[in-house]
Write a protein that holds these residues in place. Structure first.
Motif, PDB file in Angstrom:
ATOM      1  N   SER A 153      35.917  45.879  35.293  1.00  0.00           N
ATOM      2  CA  SER A 153      36.745  45.104  34.372  1.00  0.00           C
ATOM      3  C   SER A 153      37.811  45.966  33.711  1.00  0.00           C
ATOM      4  N   LYS A 154      37.498  47.245  33.523  1.00  0.00           N
ATOM      5  CA  LYS A 154      38.431  48.135  32.831  1.00  0.00           C
ATOM      6  C   LYS A 154      39.631  48.504  33.696  1.00  0.00           C
ATOM      7  N   VAL A 155      39.410  48.812  34.966  1.00  0.00           N
ATOM      8  CA  VAL A 155      40.490  49.373  35.781  1.00  0.00           C
ATOM      9  C   VAL A 155      41.074  48.429  36.824  1.00  0.00           C
ATOM     10  N   ALA A 156      40.341  47.410  37.237  1.00  0.00           N
ATOM     11  CA  ALA A 156      40.779  46.606  38.384  1.00  0.00           C
ATOM     12  C   ALA A 156      41.869  45.606  38.009  1.00  0.00           C
ATOM     13  N   ASP A 157      42.840  45.446  38.902  1.00  0.00           N
ATOM     14  CA  ASP A 157      43.851  44.398  38.771  1.00  0.00           C
ATOM     15  C   ASP A 157      43.396  43.127  39.484  1.00  0.00           C
ATOM     16  N   SER A 158      42.703  43.322  40.606  1.00  0.00           N
ATOM     17  CA  SER A 158      42.177  42.199  41.381  1.00  0.00           C
ATOM     18  C   SER A 158      40.745  42.521  41.809  1.00  0.00           C
ATOM     19  N   ILE A 159      39.955  41.473  42.009  1.00  0.00           N
ATOM     20  CA  ILE A 159      38.553  41.648  42.420  1.00  0.00           C
ATOM     21  C   ILE A 159      38.262  40.687  43.561  1.00  0.00           C
ATOM     22  N   THR A 160      37.791  41.238  44.682  1.00  0.00           N
ATOM     23  CA  THR A 160      37.308  40.397  45.777  1.00  0.00           C
ATOM     24  C   THR A 160      35.789  40.462  45.806  1.00  0.00           C
ATOM     25  N   ILE A 161      35.159  39.294  45.823  1.00  0.00           N
ATOM     26  CA  ILE A 161      33.696  39.214  45.803  1.00  0.00           C
ATOM     27  C   ILE A 161      33.188  38.830  47.188  1.00  0.00           C
ATOM     28  N   LEU A 162      32.248  39.624  47.697  1.00  0.00           N
ATOM     29  CA  LEU A 162      31.577  39.329  48.967  1.00  0.00           C
ATOM     30  C   LEU A 162      30.136  38.914  48.690  1.00  0.00           C
ATOM     31  N   ARG A 163      29.647  37.981  49.500  1.00  0.00           N
ATOM     32  CA  ARG A 163      28.230  37.602  49.413  1.00  0.00           C
ATOM     33  C   ARG A 163      27.723  37.285  50.817  1.00  0.00           C
ATOM     34  N   ASP A 164      26.658  37.964  51.202  1.00  0.00           N
ATOM     35  CA  ASP A 164      26.043  37.765  52.531  1.00  0.00           C
ATOM     36  C   ASP A 164      27.068  37.927  53.658  1.00  0.00           C
ATOM     37  N   GLY A 165      27.945  38.935  53.513  1.00  0.00           N
ATOM     38  CA  GLY A 165      28.891  39.259  54.579  1.00  0.00           C
ATOM     39  C   GLY A 165      30.112  38.378  54.657  1.00  0.00           C
ATOM     40  N   ALA A 166      30.307  37.510  53.669  1.00  0.00           N
ATOM     41  CA  ALA A 166      31.454  36.599  53.687  1.00  0.00           C
ATOM     42  C   ALA A 166      32.268  36.737  52.403  1.00  0.00           C
ATOM     43  N   THR A 167      33.565  36.440  52.507  1.00  0.00           N
ATOM     44  CA  THR A 167      34.437  36.454  51.334  1.00  0.00           C
ATOM     45  C   THR A 167      34.184  35.210  50.491  1.00  0.00           C
ATOM     46  N   ILE A 168      33.848  35.408  49.219  1.00  0.00           N
ATOM     47  CA  ILE A 168      33.611  34.279  48.323  1.00  0.00           C
ATOM     48  C   ILE A 168      34.893  33.898  47.609  1.00  0.00           C
ATOM     49  N   GLU A 169      35.573  34.891  46.996  1.00  0.00           N
ATOM     50  CA  GLU A 169      36.804  34.607  46.272  1.00  0.00           C
ATOM     51  C   GLU A 169      37.489  35.910  45.893  1.00  0.00           C
ATOM     52  N   THR A 170      38.776  35.820  45.596  1.00  0.00           N
ATOM     53  CA  THR A 170      39.522  36.941  45.026  1.00  0.00           C
ATOM     54  C   THR A 170      40.073  36.494  43.684  1.00  0.00           C
ATOM     55  N   LEU A 171      39.836  37.312  42.652  1.00  0.00           N
ATOM     56  CA  LEU A 171      40.201  36.968  41.285  1.00  0.00           C
ATOM     57  C   LEU A 171      41.302  37.897  40.787  1.00  0.00           C
ATOM     58  N   ASP A 172      42.245  37.349  40.068  1.00  0.00           N
ATOM     59  CA  ASP A 172      43.248  38.135  39.363  1.00  0.00           C
ATOM     60  C   ASP A 172      42.699  38.371  37.955  1.00  0.00           C
ATOM     61  N   VAL A 173      42.413  39.623  37.623  1.00  0.00           N
ATOM     62  CA  VAL A 173      41.711  39.932  36.376  1.00  0.00           C
ATOM     63  C   VAL A 173      42.447  39.397  35.158  1.00  0.00           C
ATOM     64  N   GLU A 174      43.767  39.565  35.134  1.00  0.00           N
ATOM     65  CA  GLU A 174      44.535  39.143  33.956  1.00  0.00           C
ATOM     66  C   GLU A 174      44.721  37.629  33.919  1.00  0.00           C
ATOM     67  N   LYS A 175      45.153  37.041  35.018  1.00  0.00           N
ATOM     68  CA  LYS A 175      45.441  35.601  35.042  1.00  0.00           C
ATOM     69  C   LYS A 175      44.183  34.751  34.912  1.00  0.00           C
ATOM     70  N   THR A 194      35.476  37.814  33.326  1.00  0.00           N
ATOM     71  CA  THR A 194      34.425  38.461  32.524  1.00  0.00           C
ATOM     72  C   THR A 194      33.336  38.981  33.454  1.00  0.00           C
ATOM     73  N   GLU A 195      32.459  39.834  32.924  1.00  0.00           N
ATOM     74  CA  GLU A 195      31.347  40.350  33.725  1.00  0.00           C
ATOM     75  C   GLU A 195      30.458  39.216  34.200  1.00  0.00           C
ATOM     76  N   ASP A 196      30.202  38.239  33.347  1.00  0.00           N
ATOM     77  CA  ASP A 196      29.353  37.109  33.736  1.00  0.00           C
ATOM     78  C   ASP A 196      29.987  36.309  34.873  1.00  0.00           C
ATOM     79  N   ARG A 197      31.311  36.221  34.851  1.00  0.00           N
ATOM     80  CA  ARG A 197      32.008  35.498  35.926  1.00  0.00           C
ATOM     81  C   ARG A 197      31.849  36.229  37.260  1.00  0.00           C
ATOM     82  N   ILE A 198      31.933  37.559  37.227  1.00  0.00           N
ATOM     83  CA  ILE A 198      31.765  38.352  38.451  1.00  0.00           C
ATOM     84  C   ILE A 198      30.340  38.213  38.967  1.00  0.00           C
ATOM     85  N   ILE A 199      29.369  38.298  38.058  1.00  0.00           N
ATOM     86  CA  ILE A 199      27.954  38.196  38.447  1.00  0.00           C
ATOM     87  C   ILE A 199      27.672  36.861  39.114  1.00  0.00           C
TER      88      ILE A 199
END
Length: 511
Positions: free
Chosen positions: A207-229, A233-238
């Motif tokens: 959360s401190k350094v990333a501009d964008s976050i891509t989440i993988l689950r079970d070998g597949a792309t779930i979503e890519t998030l723009d941290v600022e837009k 939050t940590e709960d959202r990533i979890i």
């Protein structure tokens, strides 16, 4: 920062019996810090190994585009020539070479075919300063702890002309101060125009350094998030990682603490190669039945050395002091005797000391207690399979089968195998050295639950951790170490990050 420097399209990678990546897509903007998040086994490290040429073109399907050009890397050398450099979660240093030799191995500073050692040493000093190390460039790598070795790996990556820096769990082996320095360093790299991809389970760092976050689950792309837009939050990533809300990071436990049954008194340990240097200085601590005891401190405080020396004198020379269990002095002079007396130690360095990576999960788990699965000195194969399968299910080890090679597992699943191995010895005292290093939040919760089950049975657990929230969230009592000494002891009720750090930086005092 709108231009796309990297695009991975439809990446699919299969291992025997397991589809590690299933049509994964990733876009990284030039100059940004892009985080990859997901549970252990989600495919994060595999995806980066595909990108860097560790898994060469032809072993996967899909396309890699770097600066708009399709890339078909046969090995890491080809990717590095384009400026794509990866720092792996598992260390890849040569232990008997110096820091300088490791950093410039394969990238030698030479003139007319002869190594320029003055240039090599000077450049090494500059790189070490960048990553916050003060060691001499001539220091042999195997004399340093795993945290400092991780920083050397990062310095090695910086020695190349990096355009895209990939860091796989870069702060997993670091304490909070060193982690903070490294994150600030990443932000500095960003100012210099370097693009970074970071894989991390420490969501506060993401959360401190990333501009964008891509989440993988079970070998597949779930979503890519723009941290600022997206206001991430940590709960959202979890929620994206595990597919559900994780309300409490630490499972609740009924604290039923019994009497003191394990004690270490006046424990002193000297350095294995410099027998005049005292590493652990007259340390004393105790553990009650049904209690989780934490040992906090900065890197180099002597926590690991204390644990290893107690466990069969696995570290150090000129060791003195006594160990008591149930009021009687016990012999812990060898690993076998320590195990026989009900002590188990889960190492912080699973690759070097915890596992046989070329062997399967089954044998790694049962190796610590072969007598339990043997009759007349012959291993009962059916019993070995049954016990290993039970641990696979209990620890939720993600694998194709218990016959899978341990070296092919993700770092977090390897850690679960190490835990299984030592819990299989049925210890009364389990010493866990950085037990959740490199493990995602869901798997951490599972391991915390196992710890709670052990203490509910009346066992004692000692947790060494550089993550203060983990120490505060799991432990009933906390000892703080600095420079080989026990600086103080805090109860669960009075402990806080501020009080722990005050003990770390000040001289011994009553709290």
């Amino acid at each position: 920062m709108s231009d796309i420097i990297l695009e991975m399209r439809g990446i699919t990678k299969t291992f025997p019996g397991v589809k590690a990546l299933d049509n994964v897509n990733l876009k990284v903007k030039e100059g940004e810090i892009h985080a990859l998040c997901g549970e252990n086994g989600a495919g994060k490290s595999t995806l980066m190994k595909v990108l860097s040429g560790v898994y060469p073109h032809g072993t996967y399907t899909g396309d890699i585009l770097f600066k708009g050009n399709v890339c078909e890397f046969k090995d890491t050398k080809q990717s590095e020539e384009l400026g794509i450099v990866i720092v792996h979660q598992e260390l890849a240093l040569i232990p008997y070479l110096s820091i300088a030799e490791n950093i410039f191995l394969g990238n030698e500073q030479a003139k007319n075919g002869v190594i320029d050692w003055n240039s090599t040493i000077n450049h090494t000093k500059e790189l070490l300063e960048k990553v916050g190390l003060s060691e001499s460039p001539n220091t042999r790598v195997n004399t340093l702890g795993v945290g400092k070795q991780q920083l050397i790996e990062i310095a090695k990556a910086l020695s190349k002309k990096v355009k895209l820096l990939i860091l796989d769990e870069p702060t997993a082996a670091l304490n909070e101060d060193d982690s903070e320095n490294l994150l600030n360093l990443m932000l500095e790299f960003q100012k210099q125009g370097i693009t970074s991809i970071i894989i991390s389970h420490k969501l506060n760092e993401v959360s401190k350094v990333a501009d964008s976050i891509t989440i993988l689950r079970d070998g597949a792309t779930i979503e890519t998030l723009d941290v600022e837009k997206d206001g991430v939050t940590e709960d959202r990533i979890i929620k994206g990682m595990v597919g559900r809300d994780l309300v409490n990071r630490y499972p609740t436990r009924t604290h039923k603490i019994g009497d003191v049954f394990f004690e270490v008194k006046d424990w002193t340990v000297y350095h294995p190669t410099n027998e005049e240097r005292k590493i652990v200085n007259n340390a004393s601590f105790n553990v009650c039945k049904g209690e989780v005891v934490g040992i906090a401190g900065l890197m180099g405080a002597g926590r690991t050395e204390l644990a290893m020396s107690i466990f069969g004198r696995s570290y150090g020379k000129r060791i003195s002091g006594k160990v008591y269990k149930d009021g009687k002095e016990i012999n812990v002079s060898t690993v076998n005797k320590a195990v026989q007396n009900g002590i188990a130690y889960v190492t912080e360095d699973r690759k070097e000391y915890g596992l046989i990576l070329i062997d399967d999960i089954k044998r790694n788990i049962t190796l610590s207690n072969l007598g339990h699965i043997s009759k007349n000195f012959v291993v009962d194969d059916n019993k070995e399979i049954l016990e290993s399968e039970n641990f696979r299910k209990k620890m939720n080890i993600k694998c194709s089968s218990i016959q899978q090679k341990t070296g092919n597992l993700s770092g977090g699943n390897q850690q679960k195998v190490v835990l299984s191995k030592w819990i299989f010895t049925k210890p009364d005292v389990l010493i866990l050295d950085e037990p959740t290093r490199g493990i995602d939040v869901g798997a951490k919760y599972e391991i915390y639950t196992i710890i709670n089950e052990l203490v509910a049975e009346g066992k004692g657990v000692v947790v060494i951790s550089s993550e203060l929230p983990e120490i505060l969230g799991m432990c009933d009592r906390i000892y703080v170490m600095n420079e080989g000494k026990i600086m103080g002891e805090l109860s669960r009720e009075e402990a806080s990050q501020e009080k722990i750090m005050k003990l770390v930086v000040n001289k011994k005092q009553e709290v």
